[in-house]
Enzyme design. Structure first.
Site, mmCIF file in Angstrom:
data_model
loop_
_atom_site.group_PDB
_atom_site.id
_atom_site.type_symbol
_atom_site.label_atom_id
_atom_site.label_comp_id
_atom_site.label_asym_id
_atom_site.label_seq_id
_atom_site.Cartn_x
_atom_site.Cartn_y
_atom_site.Cartn_z
ATOM 1 N N GLY A 30 25.473 92.443 -34.029
ATOM 2 C CA GLY A 30 26.221 93.001 -35.152
ATOM 3 C C GLY A 30 25.823 92.460 -36.504
ATOM 4 O O GLY A 30 25.120 91.452 -36.622
ATOM 5 N N CYS A 67 15.126 95.228 -33.054
ATOM 6 C CA CYS A 67 16.288 94.482 -32.567
ATOM 7 C C CYS A 67 16.994 95.237 -31.444
ATOM 8 O O CYS A 67 17.336 96.410 -31.590
ATOM 9 C CB CYS A 67 17.248 94.249 -33.735
ATOM 10 S SG CYS A 67 18.844 93.579 -33.234
ATOM 11 N N CYS A 96 16.860 85.604 -30.685
ATOM 12 C CA CYS A 96 17.280 86.445 -31.808
ATOM 13 C C CYS A 96 16.920 87.892 -31.520
ATOM 14 O O CYS A 96 15.788 88.199 -31.156
ATOM 15 C CB CYS A 96 16.533 86.055 -33.076
ATOM 16 S SG CYS A 96 17.120 84.560 -33.800
ATOM 17 N N CYS A 99 25.467 97.519 -33.271
ATOM 18 C CA CYS A 99 25.208 97.365 -34.701
ATOM 19 C C CYS A 99 24.757 98.701 -35.267
ATOM 20 O O CYS A 99 24.027 99.448 -34.617
ATOM 21 C CB CYS A 99 24.131 96.309 -34.952
ATOM 22 S SG CYS A 99 23.833 96.030 -36.716
ATOM 23 N N CYS A 110 25.572 80.802 -31.133
ATOM 24 C CA CYS A 110 25.184 82.036 -31.815
ATOM 25 C C CYS A 110 26.210 83.077 -31.402
ATOM 26 O O CYS A 110 26.272 83.456 -30.227
ATOM 27 C CB CYS A 110 23.768 82.419 -31.382
ATOM 28 S SG CYS A 110 23.244 83.991 -32.088
ATOM 29 N N CYS A 169 17.790 98.254 -37.112
ATOM 30 C CA CYS A 169 16.481 97.598 -37.284
ATOM 31 C C CYS A 169 15.658 97.860 -36.021
ATOM 32 O O CYS A 169 16.146 97.659 -34.910
ATOM 33 C CB CYS A 169 16.670 96.098 -37.509
ATOM 34 S SG CYS A 169 17.811 95.757 -38.869
ATOM 35 N N GLU A 195 27.819 89.371 -26.438
ATOM 36 C CA GLU A 195 27.178 88.174 -25.911
ATOM 37 C C GLU A 195 27.262 87.024 -26.904
ATOM 38 O O GLU A 195 27.276 87.236 -28.118
ATOM 39 C CB GLU A 195 25.712 88.460 -25.597
ATOM 40 C CG GLU A 195 25.568 89.444 -24.462
ATOM 41 C CD GLU A 195 24.114 89.714 -24.120
ATOM 42 O OE1 GLU A 195 23.774 89.554 -22.957
ATOM 43 O OE2 GLU A 195 23.342 90.054 -25.022
HETATM 44 N N1 SAH Z 1 22.773 91.428 -38.372
HETATM 45 C C1 SAH Z 1 22.447 90.150 -38.891
HETATM 46 C C2 SAH Z 1 22.665 89.030 -37.910
HETATM 47 C C3 SAH Z 1 22.276 89.297 -36.484
HETATM 48 S S1 SAH Z 1 20.546 89.418 -36.170
HETATM 49 C C4 SAH Z 1 21.031 90.147 -39.436
HETATM 50 O O1 SAH Z 1 20.307 91.079 -39.171
HETATM 51 O O2 SAH Z 1 20.699 89.209 -40.140
HETATM 52 C C5 SAH Z 1 20.007 87.733 -36.298
HETATM 53 C C6 SAH Z 1 18.560 87.570 -36.696
HETATM 54 O O3 SAH Z 1 17.674 87.982 -35.643
HETATM 55 C C7 SAH Z 1 18.161 88.397 -37.896
HETATM 56 O O4 SAH Z 1 17.384 87.632 -38.773
HETATM 57 C C8 SAH Z 1 17.338 89.495 -37.262
HETATM 58 O O5 SAH Z 1 16.481 90.110 -38.181
HETATM 59 C C9 SAH Z 1 16.632 88.738 -36.194
HETATM 60 N N2 SAH Z 1 16.011 89.555 -35.157
HETATM 61 C C10 SAH Z 1 16.430 90.756 -34.718
HETATM 62 N N3 SAH Z 1 15.611 91.196 -33.755
HETATM 63 C C11 SAH Z 1 14.665 90.242 -33.569
HETATM 64 C C12 SAH Z 1 13.573 90.102 -32.683
HETATM 65 N N4 SAH Z 1 13.290 91.035 -31.800
HETATM 66 N N5 SAH Z 1 12.822 88.990 -32.793
HETATM 67 C C13 SAH Z 1 13.121 88.023 -33.678
HETATM 68 N N6 SAH Z 1 14.162 88.082 -34.523
HETATM 69 C C14 SAH Z 1 14.933 89.189 -34.475
HETATM 70 FE FE1 SF4 Z 2 19.459 94.667 -37.726
HETATM 71 FE FE2 SF4 Z 2 20.907 92.415 -37.418
HETATM 72 FE FE3 SF4 Z 2 21.908 94.783 -36.690
HETATM 73 FE FE4 SF4 Z 2 19.941 93.737 -35.271
HETATM 74 S S1 SF4 Z 2 21.984 92.899 -35.490
HETATM 75 S S2 SF4 Z 2 20.118 95.880 -35.963
HETATM 76 S S3 SF4 Z 2 18.756 92.718 -36.853
HETATM 77 S S4 SF4 Z 2 21.362 94.170 -38.741
#
Ligand code: SAH
Ligand code: SF4
Length: 355
Positions: free
Chosen positions: A164, A121, A338, A114, A107, A118, A94
Site C-alpha cells: 500500500g 511491484c 521490498c 495498492c 515492515c 508501479c 503481510e
Molecule cells: N507505497 C510506498 C511504500 C511501499 S513500497 C512506496 O512506494 O514508497 C516500499 C518500497 O519498495 C518502495 O520504495 C518501492 O518503490 C519499492 N519496491 C517496490 N517494488 C520493488 C521491487 N520489485 N524491488 C525493489 N523495490 C521495490
Molecule cells: Fe508503487 Fe508502493 Fe504501491 Fe508498490 S506499494 S505499487 S511501489 S506505491
C-alpha cells in the site's frame, strides 16, 4: 449486535471517552492504555488491576485486534519472517520482521493492495482493495511485538514499506504512528518510524506542514519524466519537477534530511545517464539515496542490476556530492523483499474469481 470495537483503532482520547461511557473513572483509561501498549495483553481477563465487571464489559463490547495470522514463513537464514494476516472481510495483508544484530525492524502494510500501479511491484500488480483501519495498522505491530516480548525483545524500528501507499491512507497511517509513538504507551521514538511514499505531492506538503518527526522516504526510481512515467504511473499526475519541489519544501519546513529510494533495474534505470540526471536533480538537497537491486516479481520482466552496475551508478552519483547506500536485500527466498508482498500464498488462499 453492534460491531465490536477494536481497541487498537482508538487514540488515547477516544479510549478515554469509551472508558467514560462505560461509567469508569478517568484513570482507568491510562491503565487500559498501559495494558494495550506496554503489557501487550492478549486478553481482558489478564488485566488484573481493572475491576472484574469492567473487564467483562470490555470483553462484550471490544476486541484486542481483529486480524488472524494464517501463514508464517521464515527465510532460510532465519533472520526474516513474514506473516500473512487475514482481515475480517477476507482481505489479506503481510507484515515482515527483520532481525539485525541490534535492531528488530518491522515492515508494515498500510493498505490491502495498492492503487498506484508501479509496474515492478507485486502489490501494485494486484490492484487496490481498501485502506487499512488504524487498528489494522497498529495490530500488525502489536502482533509481532507480543512475539518479540516473549523472547525478551522489542520492536526497535518500523518502516511503512509493506503493501500500500501510506500517504494515500494518510489519516489512518498517521493516526497509527501517533499511537505507536505515544510516550504513555508503546513509546517508539518518532525517528524510528519511516514513511515511504511513491510521491503524492499534496500529501508530502501536508506532511511537511504538520512538522511530522517521522522520517520520510520518496520512491523516485527514475530521474527523467520519460523513464519515471514508464515505471510509476503516478508520475503522470505529479511529474519529477513537482515532486522535487515538494521534497525541497519538506526539507525547508522541517530541516530534516529526506531519503530517496531507487530500485535498480538492469538496463532500465541503472544507466550512467540516469545517475547523472539524478545527480543534477538532487545536487545540494539535504538528502540520501538508497540503492536497492530490484527484487523479482511475477508480473514484471525486469532484472536486478549486477553488482558492477550498482557500484558504477553509486560512483557516478557521488560525483555530484549525493550520498547513497546500497541496501542488502532481505527475505527474497520467502518473497518478503521490498515490493514482493502479495505472495504465492495469497494467490492460493484467494478465491480464483478475484484473479
Ligand atoms: N507505497 C510506498 C511504500 C511501499 S513500497 C512506496 O512506494 O514508497 C516500499 C518500497 O519498495 C518502495 O520504495 C518501492 O518503490 C519499492 N519496491 C517496490 N517494488 C520493488 C521491487 N520489485 N524491488 C525493489 N523495490 C521495490
Ligand atoms: Fe508503487 Fe508502493 Fe504501491 Fe508498490 S506499494 S505499487 S511501489 S506505491
Amino acid at each position: 449486535m453492534d460491531k465490536l470495537i477494536n481497541l487498537y483503532d482508538l487514540t488515547f482520547d477516544e479510549l478515554a471517552q469509551l472508558v467514560a461511557e462505560l461509567g469508569q473513572p478517568a484513570y482507568r483509561a491510562r491503565q487500559l492504555w498501559t495494558w494495550l501498549y506496554q503489557d501487550l495483553a492478549a486478553d481482558f481477563a489478564g488485566m488484573t488491576n481493572l475491576p472484574r465487571d469492567f473487564r467483562e464489559k470490555l470483553a462484550e463490547v471490544a476486541t484486542l485486534g481483529l486480524e488472524q495470522p494464517v501463514l508464517e514463513q521464515r527465510s532460510s537464514d532465519g533472520q526474516t519472517k513474514k506473516v500473512l494476516f487475514r482481515l475480517p472481510d477476507g482481505n489479506f495483508i503481510e507484515t515482515v520482521l527483520m532481525r539485525y544484530e541490534k535492531r528488530r525492524t518491522l515492515c508494515i502494510s498500510s493498505q490491502a493492495g495498492c492503487a498506484m500501479g508501479c509496474v515492478f511491484c507485486a502489490t501494485g500488480q494486484m490492484g487496490f482493495m481498501r485502506n487499512l483501519s488504524v487498528g489494522e495498522i497498529v495490530g500488525q505491530v502489536i502482533y509481532l511485538a507480543r512475539e518479540l516480548a516473549a523472547e525478551g525483545q522489542r520492536v526497535t524500528n518500523i518502516v511503512v514499506m509493506g503493501m500500500g501507499e501510506p500517504l494515500h491512507n494518510y489519516r489512518n497511517t498517521l493516526a497509527a504512528v501517533d499511537i505507536l509513538t505515544d510516550s504513555r504507551g508503546f513509546n517508539l521514538g518518532a525517528r524510528k518510524i519511516t514513511i515511504s511514499t511513491v510521491g503524492l505531492v499534496p500529501a508530502i506538503r501536508r506532511y511537511a506542514d504538520e512538522q511530522r518527526q517521522t522520517p520520510l522516504a520518496i520512491s523516485l526510481h527514475a530521474a527523467t519524466d520519460e523513464e519515471r512515467d514508464r515505471l510509476l504511473p503516478v508520475n503522470r499526475r505529479w511529474p519529477i519537477a513537482e515532486l522535487i519541489d515538494a521534497a525541497r519544501y519538506y526539507v525547508a519546513k522541517t530541516g530534516r534530511r529526506i531519503t530517496f529510494e531507487w530500485a535498480l533495474i538492469e538496463g532500465e534505470n541503472d544507466t550512467i545517464e540516469q545517475a547523472q540526471a539524478l545527480g543534477r536533480l538532487l545536487q545540494g538537497l539535504l538528502c540520501h539515496v538508497n540503492l536497492i537491486p530490484l527484487n523479482p516479481t511475477a508480473g514484471y520482466g525486469g532484472q536486478p542490476s549486477s553488482r558492477e552496475r550498482v557500484a558504477a551508478f553509486q560512483a557516478e552519483l557521488a560525483k555530484y556530492g549525493v550520498t547513497s547506500t546500497i541496501r542488502v536485500r532481505r527475505g527474497i527466498d520467502i518473497q518478503a523483499g521490498c515490493g514482493q508482498l502479495r505472495d504465492r500464498a495469497i494467490q492460493e488462499l484467494t478465491p480464483r474469481s478475484q484473479e
